[in-house]
Write a protein that holds these residues in place. Sequence first.
Motif, PDB file in Angstrom:
ATOM      1  N   SER A   1       5.730  -8.306  -4.669  1.00 28.83           N
ATOM      2  CA  SER A   1       5.006  -7.265  -4.360  1.00 28.83           C
ATOM      3  C   SER A   1       5.353  -6.066  -5.059  1.00 28.83           C
ATOM      4  N   TYR A   2       4.246  -5.549  -5.486  1.00 29.52           N
ATOM      5  CA  TYR A   2       4.260  -4.265  -6.289  1.00 29.52           C
ATOM      6  C   TYR A   2       5.157  -3.155  -5.559  1.00 29.52           C
ATOM      7  N   ALA A   3       4.401  -2.967  -4.254  1.00 28.11           N
ATOM      8  CA  ALA A   3       4.850  -1.829  -3.397  1.00 28.11           C
ATOM      9  C   ALA A   3       6.289  -1.836  -3.122  1.00 28.11           C
TER      10      ALA A   3
ATOM     11  N   VAL B   1      -2.515  -2.020  -2.080  1.00 26.98           N
ATOM     12  CA  VAL B   1      -2.231  -1.918  -3.757  1.00 26.98           C
ATOM     13  C   VAL B   1      -3.620  -2.394  -4.392  1.00 26.98           C
TER      14      VAL B   1
ATOM     15  N   GLU C   1       8.262  -1.071  -6.409  1.00 26.49           N
ATOM     16  CA  GLU C   1       8.365   0.575  -6.419  1.00 26.49           C
ATOM     17  C   GLU C   1       9.448   1.205  -5.734  1.00 26.49           C
TER      18      GLU C   1
ATOM     19  N   ASP D   1       1.233  -6.393  -0.207  1.00 20.52           N
ATOM     20  CA  ASP D   1       0.310  -5.409  -1.178  1.00 20.52           C
ATOM     21  C   ASP D   1      -0.989  -5.305  -0.668  1.00 20.52           C
TER      22      ASP D   1
ATOM     23  N   CYS E   1       6.377   5.503  -4.408  1.00 21.96           N
ATOM     24  CA  CYS E   1       5.858   4.402  -3.700  1.00 21.96           C
ATOM     25  C   CYS E   1       5.093   5.020  -2.652  1.00 21.96           C
TER      26      CYS E   1
ATOM     27  N   PHE F   1       2.658   3.927  -0.953  1.00 21.07           N
ATOM     28  CA  PHE F   1       1.596   3.128  -0.055  1.00 21.07           C
ATOM     29  C   PHE F   1       2.342   3.084   1.487  1.00 21.07           C
TER      30      PHE F   1
ATOM     31  N   PRO G   1      -2.953  -6.390  -6.501  1.00 18.92           N
ATOM     32  CA  PRO G   1      -1.870  -6.873  -5.690  1.00 18.92           C
ATOM     33  C   PRO G   1      -1.273  -7.741  -6.180  1.00 18.92           C
ATOM     34  N   TRP G   2       0.296  -8.232  -6.360  1.00 18.30           N
ATOM     35  CA  TRP G   2       1.032  -9.250  -6.903  1.00 18.30           C
ATOM     36  C   TRP G   2       1.293 -10.207  -5.795  1.00 18.30           C
TER      37      TRP G   2
ATOM     38  N   VAL H   1       6.321  -1.074   4.321  1.00 15.57           N
ATOM     39  CA  VAL H   1       7.120  -1.160   2.919  1.00 15.57           C
ATOM     40  C   VAL H   1       8.897  -1.411   2.852  1.00 15.57           C
TER      41      VAL H   1
END
Length: 153
Positions: free
Chosen positions: A63-65, A143, A68, A138, A30, A32, A146-147, A38
Amino acid sequence: MLSRTYSRRIERVRTAVDALELPPAVYRTCPFQPRELVETGLRQWLRCCGAAMLDRQVIGMPSYAVDEAWHGLILCTERYAAFCRAAYGRFLHHHPRGGALPGNAKRAGSMHEQLQRTEVAWSFAARPTEECVLWDLDARVGVPEPWGPRVQR
């Protein structure tokens, strides 16, 4: 109004999340930044999970971040297992999209429905006046795809 038992369980989750130490290994996959943002998102997600587990709900990851970072935490197996026992009283398994539905869940539903349940879980997990960073995290950390609730709808 929440029952006393439910309120105590939510407070147990909050206390365990606050006490959770997040080693650098959590962020290995991760990259980010800022990492503090995060981390805030991950802690908010873990609190949402606690609220959802109390009602046997499957919630969606916004959230993708954060996803992760959660994967990184899960890989710290002893720490993650001990955290789950302290926060939830049992292990919180990861069920990625397309994975098996947990046997004790009511139903998964669409990602849109899962994200709506995440919003409901947040309403129980949030502290008064706390801003939820999960919905736009995100975009805030860069990202590329983003999600989140607005993206999934």
